[in-house]
Write an enzyme that holds these catalytic residues in place. Structure first.
Site, mmCIF file in Angstrom:
data_model
loop_
_atom_site.group_PDB
_atom_site.id
_atom_site.type_symbol
_atom_site.label_atom_id
_atom_site.label_comp_id
_atom_site.label_asym_id
_atom_site.label_seq_id
_atom_site.Cartn_x
_atom_site.Cartn_y
_atom_site.Cartn_z
ATOM 1 C CB CYS A 1 -0.982 -0.032 1.160
ATOM 2 S SG CYS A 1 -2.362 1.132 0.977
ATOM 3 C CG HIS B 1 -3.805 -3.449 2.971
ATOM 4 N ND1 HIS B 1 -2.850 -3.011 3.870
ATOM 5 C CD2 HIS B 1 -4.323 -2.337 2.407
ATOM 6 C CE1 HIS B 1 -2.809 -1.688 3.860
ATOM 7 N NE2 HIS B 1 -3.685 -1.251 2.979
ATOM 8 C CD GLU C 1 -1.591 -5.977 5.269
ATOM 9 O OE1 GLU C 1 -2.212 -4.915 5.518
ATOM 10 O OE2 GLU C 1 -1.064 -6.208 4.160
#
Length: 267
Positions: free
Chosen positions: A127, A230, A232
């Protein structure tokens, strides 16, 4: 059960060390309200799930020499998400929707990116991390994406992730990691800015149907990927982190072969 191609924790050699950059924000804990360095745990989980060890890298005064010293014992680097990059870094005035610059963090991470590139250290930007990679190499950003596409789809609300479908370039590192899904790949997004002018040395490797750049890569490095989404946030799919860890292991092996292994971290 996580099915993502991650490395096993039980290996014959020590797990790779992955540096992960952190926030520097006003934060509350207990009775305290202070500036603090912190990072959402999902980033740490992503690194450890992929079989590596996460080391936090908090913003602090930095020079090129310091950045290289910080990265010297590491096998990989993740530049994380967070506040907007200072528009002054790419020659623009601040848009009314651009957040207050975190100039100390900008400089810290920019120096780490430059050092990682010079060292050919495996690098993943997430990001803001992808945006800063582009800016550090000379690119620019769209400061408020809804002005460009007429939609808040990429940041639907405070603390609420959107979903975007990205198409991967078939000969990219990302396609090798994810298998280049023919119908595109749905990813979690939370950004109101995006890459505009792409820096020299970077290649766009994922876009959405409305033309938003969602990934870039630097072909001259063993592993250098920036993703606007994202990864994660998807605990069921750690493939991009597993790819970083594989590159980190190869980096450490090559460094050891050149007798550059840091003390206390032998293979």
């Amino acid at each position: 059960m996580v099915s993502n191609g991650s490395e096993s924790h039980a290996t014959a050699s020590p797990a790779p060390l992955i540096g992960v950059t952190t926030y520097l924000e006003q934060a509350q804990t207990g009775v305290w309200d202070v500036r603090a360095s912190f990072l959402p745990k999902v980033y740490l989980d992503a690194v450890t799930d992929a079989g590596a060890i996460a080391l936090l890298l908090p913003p602090q005064p930095v020079t090129a020499q310091i950045a290289r010293a910080v990265l010297a014992p590491l096998d990989g680097l993740i530049v994380t998400g967070g506040a907007d990059v200072d528009p002054a870094r790419y020659g623009q005035r601040s848009h009314e929707r651009t957040t207050t610059p975190r100039t100390e963090r900008d400089e810290w991470e920019a120096q780490l990116i430059r050092a990682a590139r010079a060292m050919d250290l495996p690098l993943l930007g997430i990001c803001r991390g992808m945006q800063l990679l582009n800016v550090t190499l000379g690119g620019t950003l769209v400061q408020h994406l809804p002005d460009r596409i007429g939609s808040d789809a990429y940041q639907p609300g405070a603390g609420q992730f959107g979903r975007a479908t990205v198409t991967l370039e078939p000969d990219s590192a990302l396609a090798a990691i994810f298998g280049n899904p023919e119908k595109g790949m749905a990813v979690p997004v939370y950004h109101h800015q995006a890459v505009d002018t792409v820096a020299g040395g970077l290649r766009v490797t994922a876009v959405t149907a409305d033309g938003v750049i969602e990934a870039v890569e630097c072909a001259r490095m063993r592993f250098c990927i920036g993703v606007q989404w994202h990864p994660e946030e998807n605990a069921e799919d750690r493939r991009i982190f597993a790819g970083l860890v594989r590159a980190a292991r190869a980096y450490r092996t090559a460094r050891h072969a050149r007798n550059e292994e840091p003390a206390g971290h032998g293979a």
